[in-house]
Scaffold this active site. Structure first.
Site, PDB file in Angstrom:
ATOM      1  N   CYS A 134      15.502  41.737 -37.182  1.00 43.69           N
ATOM      2  CA  CYS A 134      14.942  41.903 -35.841  1.00 43.69           C
ATOM      3  C   CYS A 134      13.678  41.080 -35.674  1.00 43.69           C
ATOM      4  O   CYS A 134      12.607  41.458 -36.177  1.00 43.69           O
ATOM      5  CB  CYS A 134      14.646  43.387 -35.602  1.00 43.69           C
ATOM      6  SG  CYS A 134      13.805  43.688 -34.048  1.00 43.69           S
ATOM      7  N   CYS A 137      10.827  42.797 -33.823  1.00 42.78           N
ATOM      8  CA  CYS A 137      10.135  43.845 -34.605  1.00 42.78           C
ATOM      9  C   CYS A 137       9.186  43.215 -35.635  1.00 42.78           C
ATOM     10  O   CYS A 137       8.077  43.694 -35.839  1.00 42.78           O
ATOM     11  CB  CYS A 137      11.126  44.718 -35.367  1.00 42.78           C
ATOM     12  SG  CYS A 137      12.558  45.238 -34.444  1.00 42.78           S
ATOM     13  N   ASP A 138       9.625  42.177 -36.304  1.00 40.58           N
ATOM     14  CA  ASP A 138       8.905  41.696 -37.497  1.00 40.58           C
ATOM     15  C   ASP A 138       8.318  40.292 -37.379  1.00 40.58           C
ATOM     16  O   ASP A 138       7.574  39.859 -38.264  1.00 40.58           O
ATOM     17  CB  ASP A 138       9.866  41.713 -38.709  1.00 40.58           C
ATOM     18  CG  ASP A 138      10.402  43.109 -38.977  1.00 40.58           C
ATOM     19  OD1 ASP A 138       9.637  44.066 -38.800  1.00 40.58           O
ATOM     20  OD2 ASP A 138      11.589  43.237 -39.342  1.00 40.58           O
TER      21      ASP A 138
END
Ligand code: NAP
Length: 310
Positions: A134, A137-138
């Site tokens: 993701c 997300c990261d």
């Protein structure tokens, strides 16, 4: 049995398919609950930019939040509980979650899919230490660093564009010599001069504490080589999250997608399915919403016929 909360319709999943089904179900006058789980999380929430959902431009998280809010505004009950088992008890379905047991007259499965793993050495070991599924997300952890995105579909291309935008030095790795992504995404991708390593298959992810290197195999040149990277974003598609229906006898195809007809009916009366977990040809937020609306209509007709006649 006495303590089991009863609903007309229980929807497993709160992505675009599940949320739309909840909006439609509750507006048909049904008592509806829709269950959200973190595993798998809706693919829509991970989508950084939405440009092909008519009437909306923005990120996937915001779009989905609006859908869920709309469902609860009309009276659907949203529950953050993991559905663990669905079984039958006479005319009713029994839905067991990690914290409760519920009864329902009909069920809609809208569980979407989980990211697919490549299955190479280093992949699992480095999850959270450079391997990610993701970018939204990261990605932030890798600003200014060299990162690889693996895949050639819409997700991979979107993630590569996003990572470039936030300041990563990104390279796309694809196993063939042309992308699978839609033309509009490809145009945007190529306009940003993001380098691509073509015809290359990931073989190993290496490092000490964190990811340091990705080992690749060029299948045209028949040679192995490696690139130094701080992160590997894997975007090679999804597998449907449909184990939950195994015990109900719901038919799935060889890849695990639930078989549905045009009314989103499965082979089990009272069980409907919608969105990415179905064997439908197009996996988009807009088509998931369409599936959800049709599934809610079919569930409504089913409940009316079975429980309110005579
Ligand atoms: P996808 O379309 O299935 O593409 C997966 C990509 O990964 C393909 O390019 C595939 O290569 C590659 N791949 C598969 N297995 C691999 C392996 N073991 N090693 C290396 N590469 C591998 O998956 P997706 O991009 O996640 O999209 C899933 C669905 O969601 C699609 O229907 C897509 O259209 C939809 N989606 C839509 C949007 C949007 O419209 N905004 C955004 C994201 C996703 P090949 O090309 O050689 O098969």
């Amino acid at each position: 049995m006495g303590d089991q909360e009863e609903f007309d319709l229980i929807i497993v999943g709160a992505g675009p398919a599940g949320s739309t089904a909840a909006i439609y179900g509750v507006r048909y006058g049904l008592k509806v609950a829709f269950f959200e789980t973190v595993d798998p999380v809706s693919q829509l929430t991970l989508t950084p930019t939405i440009e092909n959902f008519p009437g909306f431009e923005g990120n996937g998280f915001d779009l989905l939040q609006k859908m869920k809010d709309q469902a609860t505004k009309f009276g659907a009950v949203h529950k953050f509980e993991n559905v663990e088992q669905i079984s039958k008890d006479g005319d009713y379905f029994i839905v067991k979650t990690d914290t409760g047991i519920y009864r329902a007259k009909a069920i809609i499965i809208a569980t979407g899919g989980k990211h697919r793993e490549i299955g190479i050495p280093g992949e699992r070991e480095f999850v959270g230490r450079g391997v990610s599924y993701c970018a939204t997300c990261d990605g932030n952890f890798f600003r200014g660093k060299k990162v690889a995105v693996i895949g050639g579909g819409n997700t991979a291309v979107e993630e590569a564009i996003y990572l470039k935008e936030i300041g990563c030095d990104v390279v796309l790795i694809h196993r063939r010599d042309e992308l699978r992504a839609d033309k509009a995404y490809q145009d945007e991708f190529f306009s940003r001069n993001i380098p691509v390593i073509w015809n290359s298959i990931p073989r190993k992810i290496e490092g000490n504490e964190v990811v340091e290197r990705l080992v690749l195999y060029n299948r045209v040149e028949d040679r192995e080589f490696s690139i130094d990277v701080s992160a590997v974003f894997v975007a090679i598609g999804i597998t449907p999250a449909t184990e939950i229906v195994a015990g109900l006898g719901v038919e799935r195809n060889s890849m695990g997608y639930i078989k549905v007809n045009k009314k989103q009916e499965t082979n089990v009366p009272g069980v409907f399915a919608a969105g990415d977990c179905c064997d439908n040809p197009l996996k988009q937020a807009i088509t998931a919403c369409g599936d959800g609306a049709v599934a809610a209509n079919s569930a409504f007709e089913f409940i009316k016929m079975k429980f309110q006649t005579g």
